[in-house]
Design a protein around this motif. Structure first.
Motif, PDB file in Angstrom:
ATOM      1  N   LEU A 161     -21.005  -3.657  13.988  1.00  0.00           N
ATOM      2  CA  LEU A 161     -21.843  -4.434  13.081  1.00  0.00           C
ATOM      3  C   LEU A 161     -22.510  -3.456  12.128  1.00  0.00           C
ATOM      4  O   LEU A 161     -23.055  -2.440  12.567  1.00  0.00           O
ATOM      5  CB  LEU A 161     -22.907  -5.207  13.867  1.00  0.00           C
ATOM      6  CG  LEU A 161     -23.977  -5.933  13.053  1.00  0.00           C
ATOM      7  CD1 LEU A 161     -23.361  -7.038  12.197  1.00  0.00           C
ATOM      8  CD2 LEU A 161     -25.053  -6.494  13.966  1.00  0.00           C
ATOM      9  N   GLY A 162     -22.451  -3.729  10.829  1.00  0.00           N
ATOM     10  CA  GLY A 162     -23.101  -2.885   9.837  1.00  0.00           C
ATOM     11  C   GLY A 162     -24.247  -3.620   9.176  1.00  0.00           C
ATOM     12  O   GLY A 162     -24.084  -4.773   8.769  1.00  0.00           O
ATOM     13  N   ILE A 163     -25.410  -2.956   9.097  1.00  0.00           N
ATOM     14  CA  ILE A 163     -26.555  -3.549   8.405  1.00  0.00           C
ATOM     15  C   ILE A 163     -27.092  -2.563   7.381  1.00  0.00           C
ATOM     16  O   ILE A 163     -26.938  -1.345   7.527  1.00  0.00           O
ATOM     17  CB  ILE A 163     -27.678  -3.986   9.381  1.00  0.00           C
ATOM     18  CG1 ILE A 163     -28.260  -2.783  10.118  1.00  0.00           C
ATOM     19  CG2 ILE A 163     -27.188  -5.041  10.339  1.00  0.00           C
ATOM     20  CD1 ILE A 163     -29.502  -3.125  10.932  1.00  0.00           C
ATOM     21  N   ASP A 164     -27.696  -3.106   6.335  1.00  0.00           N
ATOM     22  CA  ASP A 164     -28.282  -2.273   5.292  1.00  0.00           C
ATOM     23  C   ASP A 164     -29.392  -3.071   4.617  1.00  0.00           C
ATOM     24  O   ASP A 164     -29.299  -4.305   4.515  1.00  0.00           O
ATOM     25  CB  ASP A 164     -27.216  -1.884   4.264  1.00  0.00           C
ATOM     26  CG  ASP A 164     -27.596  -0.638   3.486  1.00  0.00           C
ATOM     27  OD1 ASP A 164     -26.937   0.398   3.703  1.00  0.00           O
ATOM     28  OD2 ASP A 164     -28.537  -0.692   2.679  1.00  0.00           O
ATOM     29  N   ILE A 165     -30.443  -2.381   4.150  1.00  0.00           N
ATOM     30  CA  ILE A 165     -31.530  -3.095   3.476  1.00  0.00           C
ATOM     31  C   ILE A 165     -31.151  -3.490   2.052  1.00  0.00           C
ATOM     32  O   ILE A 165     -31.764  -4.384   1.489  1.00  0.00           O
ATOM     33  CB  ILE A 165     -32.849  -2.283   3.467  1.00  0.00           C
ATOM     34  CG1 ILE A 165     -32.700  -0.973   2.695  1.00  0.00           C
ATOM     35  CG2 ILE A 165     -33.362  -2.069   4.858  1.00  0.00           C
ATOM     36  CD1 ILE A 165     -34.019  -0.263   2.464  1.00  0.00           C
ATOM     37  N   ALA A 166     -30.154  -2.838   1.487  1.00  0.00           N
ATOM     38  CA  ALA A 166     -29.734  -3.136   0.110  1.00  0.00           C
ATOM     39  C   ALA A 166     -28.656  -4.221   0.124  1.00  0.00           C
ATOM     40  O   ALA A 166     -27.535  -3.985   0.583  1.00  0.00           O
ATOM     41  CB  ALA A 166     -29.226  -1.876  -0.577  1.00  0.00           C
ATOM     42  N   GLU A 167     -29.012  -5.381  -0.387  1.00  0.00           N
ATOM     43  CA  GLU A 167     -28.077  -6.513  -0.386  1.00  0.00           C
ATOM     44  C   GLU A 167     -26.793  -6.194  -1.141  1.00  0.00           C
ATOM     45  O   GLU A 167     -25.709  -6.635  -0.742  1.00  0.00           O
ATOM     46  CB  GLU A 167     -28.733  -7.758  -1.000  1.00  0.00           C
ATOM     47  CG  GLU A 167     -29.929  -8.275  -0.239  1.00  0.00           C
ATOM     48  CD  GLU A 167     -31.249  -7.637  -0.667  1.00  0.00           C
ATOM     49  OE1 GLU A 167     -31.253  -6.730  -1.532  1.00  0.00           O
ATOM     50  OE2 GLU A 167     -32.287  -8.049  -0.122  1.00  0.00           O
TER      51      GLU A 167
END
Length: 112
Positions: free
Chosen positions: A80-86
């Motif tokens: 799973l990859g998450i990032d604060i930049a949409e």
């Protein structure tokens, strides 16, 4: 600097550069000629995961355009990859689709 302000600055910066980030840091042909250290970093992570026999769902925090997530998936890992930049998440989903991965990019990449 106030942590909330730093988070906003970081998020804003990566949303601005998202469209060029992949070509600047990884390049479309994945030759890593511009920044060969990115290939070394990716190979090191993949090798260590294999060496340590890490199993189960993996989380890439700050996944950017998703290169490490996609590489780990290619090796058979659940990631799973998450990032604060949409915008980075949007680019990661585009990369997922371009590589014709099975499943849903919305389940693999999520905004933080």
């Amino acid at each position: 600097m106030i942590p909330g302000r730093q988070k906003k600055l970081t998020k804003d910066f990566f949303n601005i550069v998202a469209d060029e980030w992949f070509t600047r840091t990884y390049d479309p042909d994945q030759t890593f000629l511009k920044f060969p250290s990115n290939r070394v970093r990716m190979e090191l992570v993949v090798r260590e995961i294999k060496r340590l026999k890490i199993r189960g769902l993996m989380l890439d925090v700050g996944c950017g355009t998703g290169e490490l997530v996609l590489e780990l998936q290619k090796k058979g890992n659940r990631v799973l990859g998450i990032d604060i930049a949409e915008r980075m998440i949007e680019k990661a989903k585009e990369n997922f689709r371009q590589r014709k991965r099975t499943g849903s990019p919305d389940e693999v990449f999520k905004p933080a």
